[in-house]
Every structure is written in structure tokens, then in C-alpha cells.
Scaffold this active site. Sequence first.
Site, PDB file in Angstrom:
ATOM      1  N   HIS A 150      -3.574  -2.455 -10.867  1.00 20.57           N
ATOM      2  CA  HIS A 150      -3.465  -3.306  -9.677  1.00 20.57           C
ATOM      3  C   HIS A 150      -4.346  -2.750  -8.553  1.00 20.57           C
ATOM      4  CE1 HIS A 150      -1.888  -5.884  -6.658  1.00 20.57           C
ATOM      5  NE2 HIS A 150      -0.865  -5.152  -6.265  1.00 20.57           N
ATOM      6  N   CYS A 158      -2.939  -7.641  -0.878  1.00 21.93           N
ATOM      7  CA  CYS A 158      -3.026  -7.829  -2.331  1.00 21.93           C
ATOM      8  C   CYS A 158      -3.559  -9.200  -2.731  1.00 21.93           C
ATOM      9  CB  CYS A 158      -1.663  -7.622  -2.985  1.00 21.93           C
ATOM     10  SG  CYS A 158      -1.035  -5.947  -2.822  1.00 21.93           S
TER      11      CYS A 158
END
Length: 378
Positions: free
Chosen positions: A330, A88
Site C-alpha cells: 500500500h 491514500c
Amino acid sequence: MGGRPVVVAACRTPIGTAGHAFKDVTVDRLAAPVIQAVTQAVTGEAGRPVDDVVLGNCMGPGGNVARVSALAAGLGHGVPGLTVDRQCGSGLAAILVAGQAVAAGEMDLVIAGGAESASTAPLRTPRGADRPYERAPFAPDGHPDPDMGPAADALAAAYGISRDRQDDYARLSHAKALAARAAGAFDQEIVPIGGRAEDQRPRVLRAASLARLPAAFVPGGTVTAGNSSPVSDGAAAVALVPERAGLPGLRLVAGSVVGCDPALPGWGPVPAVRRVLARAGVDMGRVAAVEIVEAFAAQVLAVTDALGLDPLEADRERVCAGGGALALGHPWGATGAVVVTRLFSRLVRAGAPAGTLGLAAAAVGGGLGVAALFEVVA
């Protein structure tokens, strides 16, 4: 001859929820339009050739996504491409890698960012297995290796982040994103994809509706679908040049990638931010704008509490002023570059004075934190 790297252009795609808006758009086709946009923004003014494209990506098809995307963007056969996987934090880590090349004097224009198409990512099956696995390990046997949802619940429990605060933060993120969209704050940073020019997810959230949602990952836990980010598709890219080029933008002052306990990966931004601030010789009070990847409200609140920030009250316009991943989405490999794009809009496009500081940070599965400090140059 090197020079301190400066982000002189930044843009992103709209962000779509996986399986919906961009369900058939491959990762290179998400990345190519933003690569084209930031390249044209710079080469149209300075006429520089692109030296490299560095993209973060987590779950894509392999084959060097950055190189494939560079070719799809029409940059020519001479632009190589490097794909970065820090999960991430990949998009932000890619920008740090590009900045290092510029600072070393090896390159004069690097396009960096990230892209993720969760919708079209291949399923992977180990040899001899009869079904695909959901994700690769973040840590080897003998180490904690929680999924990010249960890890966020564990972080909330460890640092006393209540369900009410998480829901309040999620509601605020969506409200800020809707207000920013209405004010045109995203217009200049978004490159439309397939005619779509708006993020798919932001919506009005009501406290009563959030309160009714059950725990999503841990029985009796506080992390729910409402205070978690969705799996998403999207891309973002920035252009970095040496400061001696004389272009306005965001100077990369300091960057850091650190490790932390893999059992509590959401904590990673805390040591990463502290290291960046220490290297720059500044304290949080001098930072005007903060963009942290909002994977989970619990993670953001644990980090901001530790850093002395109050995103629900005193610092609500300083931390993710236009909403974050909870509202926008996201896309794993891209999301670290999305927050830098947001900083660019909040500071450079908005005309912040030279010397204004902005901070970007992300937590990473497996126990990492990535952070970068930027300064406006006119």
C-alpha cells in the site's frame, strides 16, 4: 475541443515493503520509469507530446514531485507537473484531475498516477519540538482524527465485521496475488526497478497463523498485522488522451471525491461509489471488475457489504481478482493509481469486450472517498 478521457496505457513498479526492496530509491526515481513506460506506449503510436504529469504523493520531500519526476523521466523542460495530495486516494484523484483537463480540451496527453517512497520520506519536526511527528493532522482540533488502524477497528465494530471474516479476506488476497503472479497477470503491467520485477509481499497465509496474531491497534480489537496492509514503496502511472484519438483503453465514465465522517474514514468509498454509479446511470450489477484499495480487510468488507458485494464467495473473482494492497502493498500516494492499472490489465490487456465496466475506489484518512467508473473502448 475536448473529448471523453481514455486511459490508453497503464503500468506500475513492483511494490516493496518500506525499509526493504526499495529502501534507498527516492520517490522521483520510482516514478520516472513508469512515466517513461506509459509515455513511450502512447507516443510510439501517435507521436503526441506530453502536456502535463499529474502525480499523487503524500509524504514526499515536496518541491512538486510530479515536476521532478517528469524531468527525471526525460520528458523535457516544457512538461510542467502537478502534485496532488488526497492522502491514500491521491493516485486515483490525480487521474481524475488529468481526466478533467483532457475532457475540457485543455490537454491531449496527460500522464497521471502516483508515487510514494515511505522509506526515504523526510522526517518533519515542528519548530521548537525535540522530535519529529509521525503524521500531519487529517482534521483540525475539535474533530475526530484517528490513525487509520484504530479507525479500521472502529469501522469493524460499527458494521459488525468479524475477525474471522477479516482474516479470511486477507488470506484470500494473498492467495489471489500469488495465483495471478504465477499466471503472468502482472508481467505486462510491471516496470522493473533495480532488477526487481516482482512485488515483495505476497505469501502463503495460514488461518491458524493469522488467528494467533494479537490486535495491532486497539486492545481486544479485530484488526491485526495480518489483516492490514503494510507501509510500502511504489509508483504507478497511466496515460490519458481524448476519445477522439481512437485508441483502445478505458474510458473514464464518471469520477467522484466525497467527504464522510472523519471518525470512520474507511466508509468513504460507499458514498463515492454510489455517486459515481448514479451519475453514470448504472447499478453495481453491471460492473464486471472492482478494484478497491485494500488498506484493511475490515474496511474492504464494510464497503463491499454496503454495496451488495460478496468478495469472499460470489464476487471473489470480481473484487480484486489478482489480490490487492493487503497482499501487494500500500504505497499511499500511488495506491489509487495501482488499482486503475490493475483494472487496465484485467479488462484491456485481457481483451474484455467494448462496453465492459470497471470500478476503482479508495478510502482516505480524514474522511474522504474517491471512486471512478471506467468502460472498455476498443
